[in-house]
Design an enzyme around this catalytic site. Structure first.
Site, short mmCIF file in Angstrom:
data_model
loop_
_atom_site.label_atom_id
_atom_site.label_comp_id
_atom_site.label_asym_id
_atom_site.label_seq_id
_atom_site.Cartn_x
_atom_site.Cartn_y
_atom_site.Cartn_z
N ASN A 70 60.43 31.34 32.73
CA ASN A 70 61.81 30.86 32.78
C ASN A 70 62.08 30.28 34.17
O ASN A 70 62.18 31.02 35.13
CB ASN A 70 62.74 32.05 32.46
CG ASN A 70 64.21 31.70 32.63
OD1 ASN A 70 64.57 30.53 32.77
ND2 ASN A 70 65.06 32.72 32.62
N LYS A 108 64.67 28.82 35.29
CA LYS A 108 66.08 28.95 35.71
C LYS A 108 66.57 27.64 36.33
O LYS A 108 66.17 26.56 35.87
CB LYS A 108 66.24 30.15 36.65
CG LYS A 108 65.67 31.44 36.04
CD LYS A 108 66.05 32.69 36.75
CE LYS A 108 65.41 33.89 36.07
NZ LYS A 108 65.80 35.16 36.64
N HIS A 125 70.29 35.62 27.97
CA HIS A 125 69.69 36.02 29.25
C HIS A 125 70.75 36.73 30.09
O HIS A 125 71.92 36.37 30.05
CB HIS A 125 69.14 34.79 30.00
CG HIS A 125 68.33 35.19 31.19
ND1 HIS A 125 68.91 35.53 32.39
CD2 HIS A 125 66.99 35.36 31.36
CE1 HIS A 125 67.96 35.89 33.24
NE2 HIS A 125 66.79 35.79 32.63
N GLU A 179 71.61 36.56 33.06
CA GLU A 179 72.43 35.71 33.94
C GLU A 179 73.51 34.99 33.14
O GLU A 179 74.60 34.72 33.65
CB GLU A 179 71.51 34.73 34.70
CG GLU A 179 70.74 35.46 35.78
CD GLU A 179 69.30 35.02 35.98
OE1 GLU A 179 68.96 33.88 35.61
OE2 GLU A 179 68.50 35.83 36.50
N GLU A 206 64.80 42.94 29.62
CA GLU A 206 64.89 42.60 31.04
C GLU A 206 65.95 43.48 31.70
O GLU A 206 67.15 43.18 31.61
CB GLU A 206 65.26 41.12 31.22
CG GLU A 206 64.25 40.15 30.66
CD GLU A 206 64.32 38.80 31.36
OE1 GLU A 206 63.29 38.38 31.91
OE2 GLU A 206 65.39 38.18 31.39
N GLY A 234 64.66 39.46 39.83
CA GLY A 234 64.78 38.78 41.11
C GLY A 234 64.93 39.72 42.30
O GLY A 234 65.24 39.30 43.40
N SER A 253 60.88 40.82 37.81
CA SER A 253 59.94 40.92 38.93
C SER A 253 58.48 41.07 38.49
O SER A 253 57.71 41.79 39.12
CB SER A 253 60.35 42.05 39.89
OG SER A 253 61.61 41.76 40.48
P1 13P Z 1 62.19 37.37 37.96
O1 13P Z 1 60.78 37.36 37.43
O2 13P Z 1 62.42 36.34 39.03
O3 13P Z 1 62.63 38.75 38.35
O4 13P Z 1 63.14 36.93 36.74
C1 13P Z 1 63.02 37.55 35.52
C2 13P Z 1 63.81 36.80 34.52
O5 13P Z 1 65.02 36.82 34.55
C3 13P Z 1 63.09 35.99 33.52
O6 13P Z 1 63.94 35.54 32.51
#
Ligand code: 13P
Length: 253
Positions: free
Chosen positions: A9, A11, A97, A99, A169, A175, A215
């Site tokens: 992803n 983002k 997701h 976010e 997740e 992150g 992560s």
């Molecule tokens: P990170 O791998 O940067 O922690 O992000 C995970 C994520 O949100 C994948 O959709």
């Protein structure tokens, strides 16, 4: 046997040139693995979908959208329909997701409508579920994950579910560099599979792919994948570096 599935992803990252370069480098690095041994998907920003699809057309790597709207068309400024994603060559789409839920204030109900609309439009939704840190600390992880699952899959029949992937997740691991331990991931993945057996049936629960995200790096991918109910990885930051993402794909096989 559930086939491993690794998705990147991206983002709100990359630009017109780097998105194509990254996709091509992933395709080169995963040649011989993608599709045959592991399902690989890249999930770029909307505006680069078409050029990424073109760039990796015969690589066996799938392409997905980061979000989708549930109305098929109309006066919904800024939104993208399932048909539009399909039209530019997407097979997958992320729904709910964290976010989108926590930064863009998407409700559980909205996520459920997106999953249904994505399926109707011929896309394979990846439903993201997961708790916030205070929810975990308050012992409410299973309650939150169950709510995300039940609202995200509301009204979906068992036959539709074969096209759905679940991604666990934990928000506190995204992150932050603070990956869930393999045991923490397994606990929740096992819970999700049990829930699927209750909501649908044991066969469907055994066949559904459940990815872990938060992560994930090349050096923790293998131990996460070694868990019984971890079928794949949804990777954020580490999917922006082709070498590292390829190492994660290799670790997942
Ligand atoms: P990170 O791998 O940067 O922690 O992000 C995970 C994520 O949100 C994948 O959709």
């Amino acid at each position: 046997m559930r086939k491993p599935f690794v998705a990147g992803n991206w983002k709100e990252n990359t630009d017109s040139r780097s998105s194509v370069e990254l996709a091509k480098a992933v395709a080169t690095g995963s040649a011989g693995l993608a599709k045959e041994k592991v399902t690989v998907a890249v999930i770029p920003p909307f505006v680069y979908l078409q050029s990424v699809v073109q760039a990796i057309r015969s690589s066996g790597i799938a392409v997905g959208g980061q979000d989708v709207y549930f109305e098929p068309k109309g006066a919904f400024t800024g939104e993208i329909s399932p048909a539009m994603l399909k039209d530019v060559g997407c097979n997958y789409v992320l729904c709910g997701h964290s976010e989108r839920r926590h930064v863009l204030c998407e409700s559980d109900e909205m996520v459920g409508k997106k999953v249904t609309a994505a399926l109707s439009g011929g896309l394979m939704p990846i439903l993201c579920v997961g708790e916030l840190l205070d929810e975990r600390d308050g012992g409410r992880t299973e309650q939150v994950v169950a709510r995300h699952m039940k609202t995200g899959l509301a009204g979906l029949s068992a036959d539709k579910m074969s096209a759905v992937t679940i991604a666990y997740e934990p928000v506190w691991a995204i992150g932050t560099g603070r990956t869930a331990t393999p045991q923490q991931a397994q606990e929740v993945h096992g819970f999700i599979r049990k829930l699927l057996a209750e909501m649908y049936n044991a066969k469907l629960a055994q066949e559904t792919q459940i990815l872990y995200g938060g992560s994930v790096k090349a050096d923790n991918a293998k131990e996460l994948m070694a868990q019984e109910d971890v079928d794949g990885l949804l990777v954020g930051g580490a999917s922006l570096k082709a070498d590292e993402f390829v190492r994660i794909i290799q670790a997942a096989v």
